[in-house]
Design an enzyme around this catalytic site. Structure first.
Site, PDB file in Angstrom:
ATOM      1  N   ILE A  12       0.950  -1.283  -0.126  1.00 32.61           N
ATOM      2  CA  ILE A  12       0.110   0.110  -0.065  1.00 32.61           C
ATOM      3  C   ILE A  12       0.899   1.195  -0.055  1.00 32.61           C
ATOM      4  CG2 ILE A  12      -1.865   1.107   1.180  1.00 32.61           C
ATOM      5  CD1 ILE A  12      -2.738  -1.433   2.258  1.00 32.61           C
ATOM      6  N   ALA A  75       4.470   1.231   7.853  1.00 27.33           N
ATOM      7  CA  ALA A  75       5.525   0.000   7.996  1.00 27.33           C
ATOM      8  C   ALA A  75       5.058  -0.809   9.154  1.00 27.33           C
ATOM      9  CB  ALA A  75       6.714   0.583   8.617  1.00 27.33           C
ATOM     10  N   ALA A  76       4.618  -1.814   8.881  1.00 26.15           N
ATOM     11  CA  ALA A  76       4.016  -3.090   9.785  1.00 26.15           C
ATOM     12  C   ALA A  76       3.914  -4.533   9.389  1.00 26.15           C
ATOM     13  CB  ALA A  76       2.555  -2.610  10.239  1.00 26.15           C
ATOM     14  N   ASN A  93       7.248  -5.682  16.545  1.00 25.37           N
ATOM     15  CA  ASN A  93       7.241  -4.914  15.245  1.00 25.37           C
ATOM     16  C   ASN A  93       6.252  -3.872  15.155  1.00 25.37           C
ATOM     17  OD1 ASN A  93       8.940  -4.782  12.626  1.00 25.37           O
ATOM     18  ND2 ASN A  93       6.789  -5.099  11.988  1.00 25.37           N
ATOM     19  N   THR A 118      -7.004  -0.732  10.427  1.00 25.61           N
ATOM     20  CA  THR A 118      -7.682  -2.062   9.878  1.00 25.61           C
ATOM     21  C   THR A 118      -8.902  -2.033  10.397  1.00 25.61           C
ATOM     22  OG1 THR A 118      -7.648  -4.371   9.753  1.00 25.61           O
ATOM     23  CG2 THR A 118      -6.808  -3.340  11.632  1.00 25.61           C
ATOM     24  N   TYR A 142      -2.573  -9.054  15.353  1.00 27.11           N
ATOM     25  CA  TYR A 142      -2.529  -8.078  14.384  1.00 27.11           C
ATOM     26  C   TYR A 142      -3.402  -6.948  14.555  1.00 27.11           C
ATOM     27  CZ  TYR A 142      -3.136  -5.455  10.079  1.00 27.11           C
ATOM     28  OH  TYR A 142      -3.286  -4.401   9.132  1.00 27.11           O
ATOM     29  N   ILE A 208     -11.537 -22.703  -1.618  1.00 25.44           N
ATOM     30  CA  ILE A 208     -12.529 -21.631  -1.231  1.00 25.44           C
ATOM     31  C   ILE A 208     -12.850 -21.943   0.350  1.00 25.44           C
ATOM     32  CG2 ILE A 208     -14.945 -20.762  -1.251  1.00 25.44           C
ATOM     33  CD1 ILE A 208     -14.988 -21.526  -4.119  1.00 25.44           C
ATOM     34  N   GLY A 285     -11.243 -17.802  12.321  1.00 26.56           N
ATOM     35  CA  GLY A 285     -11.377 -16.373  12.509  1.00 26.56           C
ATOM     36  C   GLY A 285     -11.692 -15.485  11.243  1.00 26.56           C
ATOM     37  N   ASP A 286     -12.265 -16.116  10.467  1.00 22.98           N
ATOM     38  CA  ASP A 286     -12.973 -15.370   9.192  1.00 22.98           C
ATOM     39  C   ASP A 286     -14.481 -15.222   9.658  1.00 22.98           C
ATOM     40  OD1 ASP A 286     -11.032 -14.952   7.326  1.00 22.98           O
ATOM     41  OD2 ASP A 286     -11.543 -16.742   6.395  1.00 22.98           O
TER      42      ASP A 286
HETATM   43  N1  UDP Z   1      -9.917 -16.878   1.032  1.00 17.81           N
HETATM   44  C1  UDP Z   1     -10.164 -18.098   0.299  1.00 17.81           C
HETATM   45  N2  UDP Z   1      -9.046 -18.849  -0.286  1.00 17.81           N
HETATM   46  C2  UDP Z   1      -7.924 -18.348  -0.276  1.00 17.81           C
HETATM   47  C3  UDP Z   1      -7.490 -17.048   0.486  1.00 17.81           C
HETATM   48  C4  UDP Z   1      -8.676 -16.477   1.118  1.00 17.81           C
HETATM   49  O1  UDP Z   1     -11.428 -18.566   0.263  1.00 17.81           O
HETATM   50  O2  UDP Z   1      -6.996 -19.242  -0.456  1.00 17.81           O
HETATM   51  C5  UDP Z   1     -11.234 -16.165   1.691  1.00 17.81           C
HETATM   52  C6  UDP Z   1     -11.228 -15.760   2.992  1.00 17.81           C
HETATM   53  O3  UDP Z   1     -11.616 -16.962   3.671  1.00 17.81           O
HETATM   54  C7  UDP Z   1     -11.883 -14.550   2.867  1.00 17.81           C
HETATM   55  C8  UDP Z   1     -11.546 -13.925   1.796  1.00 17.81           C
HETATM   56  O4  UDP Z   1     -11.061 -14.922   0.848  1.00 17.81           O
HETATM   57  O5  UDP Z   1     -13.135 -15.017   3.106  1.00 17.81           O
HETATM   58  C9  UDP Z   1     -10.431 -12.833   1.600  1.00 17.81           C
HETATM   59  O6  UDP Z   1      -9.466 -13.131   2.308  1.00 17.81           O
HETATM   60  P1  UDP Z   1      -7.919 -12.532   2.274  1.00 17.81           P
HETATM   61  O7  UDP Z   1      -7.082 -13.327   3.026  1.00 17.81           O
HETATM   62  O8  UDP Z   1      -7.693 -11.942   1.023  1.00 17.81           O
HETATM   63  O9  UDP Z   1      -8.136 -11.284   3.209  1.00 17.81           O
HETATM   64  P2  UDP Z   1      -9.011 -11.057   4.626  1.00 17.81           P
HETATM   65  O10 UDP Z   1     -10.432 -10.631   4.543  1.00 17.81           O
HETATM   66  O11 UDP Z   1      -8.671 -12.209   5.555  1.00 17.81           O
HETATM   67  O12 UDP Z   1      -8.127  -9.770   5.294  1.00 17.81           O
END
Ligand code: UDP
Length: 325
Positions: A12, A75-76, A93, A118, A142, A208, A285-286
């Site tokens: 970025i 920077a991070a 860091n 974020t 993070y 996915i 964690g998603d």
């Molecule tokens: N994702 C996925 N397969 C991958 C990488 C990411 O299905 O190989 C999904 C992830 O579970 C999330 C979305 O894509 O729902 C975006 O993930 P990314 O890591 O790009 O960004 P985040 O939302 O975690 O910051």
């Protein structure tokens, strides 16, 4: 103005540097330790200093060479999964490094600071679209590091009148439209680069992560925001501080969400490639849906994101086909 950009060789940061060069008269100075950034990501018109924020004397020496008016701090480290596995690395860091920087600029009398924050500091939000009134409840180290620095900045504002804008990004995506710079992480955890590497035959398929979420097609929804829209928001946030406004935080997203499946379909359309996908387990964690309410940034900063998913995938595809670093 003379603007110090930390992490200017990162994804970025480097787009912000190029954006400033093309859209302003400001002079740019970059501090980067090159641990994850790429020197090739910035051109030679930029003053570059290889400086590690974990070394306070390096920061002081670097600052003493320039008359800096404002700091934009990118920077991070930014991998959620890595932060869970190695929290010490992230707290050192991102927190120690940022505090060293803030103390040094404070000593140097610099009063304007833009901070890369974020949307992940909202954790699993109660309400979507997510506005800035959503409570902050980070669920990984993070995000904790980013929230901690927002609090440090608030304290420095109180005691030293340091004015800051914390910009809470949703999913940064896309690349420079000229194909000179783009996203290059190793390993690569992000969806769009992985999808495009699959299109290029560098990976067999894209996994996915879960298709049983409570969303229309069962896959997670994210708000993908082009890096140049983010860059534009940073410049507008700087102008906001220059006008003498108060410190504040802003969500930066388009306000629109796309599912993982929609994104893969768009990538198939743009690349003309098959892009095999398989359904895999959910990733820990998603959250199901993360979409910004961006009214505050629009109203207060006068920011209006202009790129859509098509622009994001096309610019990223342009970069990935001819990746320079
Ligand atoms: N994702 C996925 N397969 C991958 C990488 C990411 O299905 O190989 C999904 C992830 O579970 C999330 C979305 O894509 O729902 C975006 O993930 P990314 O890591 O790009 O960004 P985040 O939302 O975690 O910051």
């Amino acid at each position: 103005m003379n603007i110090l950009v930390t992490g200017g060789c990162g994804y970025i940061g480097s787009h912000f540097v190029k954006f400033l060069q093309q859209n302003s008269d400001h002079k740019v100075i970059v501090f980067d330790n090159l641990s994850r950034g790429h020197r090739e990501a910035i051109n030679n018109d930029v003053d570059f200093e290889k400086i590690d924020l974990l070394n306070p004397s390096e920061i002081e020496i670097g600052l003493s060479k320039y008359k800096i008016d404002a700091v934009v701090h990118f920077a991070a480290f930014a991998y959620v999964g890595e932060s869970v596995e190695d929290p010490g690395l992230y707290y050192t860091n991102n927190v120690t490094g940022s505090i060293n920087l803030i103390k040094a600029i404070n000593k140097a009398g610099i009063k304007k600071f833009i901070f890369s924050s974020t949307c992940s500091l909202y954790g699993n939000p109660n309400q979507v679209p997510i506005s800035e009134s959503e409570p902050t409840k980070p669920i990984n180290p993070y995000a904790q590091t980013k929230l901690m620095i927002e609090k440090v900045l608030a304290d420095f504002d109180l005691s030293h009148n340091l004015k800051y804008a914390a910009l809470r990004y949703f999913n940064a995506a896309g690349a420079d439209f000229e194909g000179e710079i783009g996203e290059s992480h190793d390993p690569e955890p992000h969806l769009i680069p992985i999808v495009l590497q699959t299109a290029l035959g560098k990976r067999e398929h894209i996994k996915i992560f879960g298709d049983d979420y409570d969303t229309p097609d069962g896959t997670c929804i994210r708000d993908y925001i082009h890096v140049y829209d983010l860059a534009d928001a940073h410049l507008k946030a700087l102008e906001y501080l220059v006008r003498g406004e108060n410190s504040d935080f802003f969500n930066l997203g388009t306000g629109d969400g796309n599912s993982v499946k929609e994104l893969i379909d768009k990538a198939r359309e743009v690349t003309g490639k098959e892009i095999k996908s398989v359904i895999a387990e959910r990733r820990a964690g998603d959250p199901a849906v993360l979409v910004a309410d961006n009214k505050k940034a629009k109203n207060i900063l006068g920011w209006n994101p202009k790129y859509n998913l098509d622009d994001i995938i096309k610019s990223a595809w342009n970069w990935h086909q001819n990746q320079k670093y």
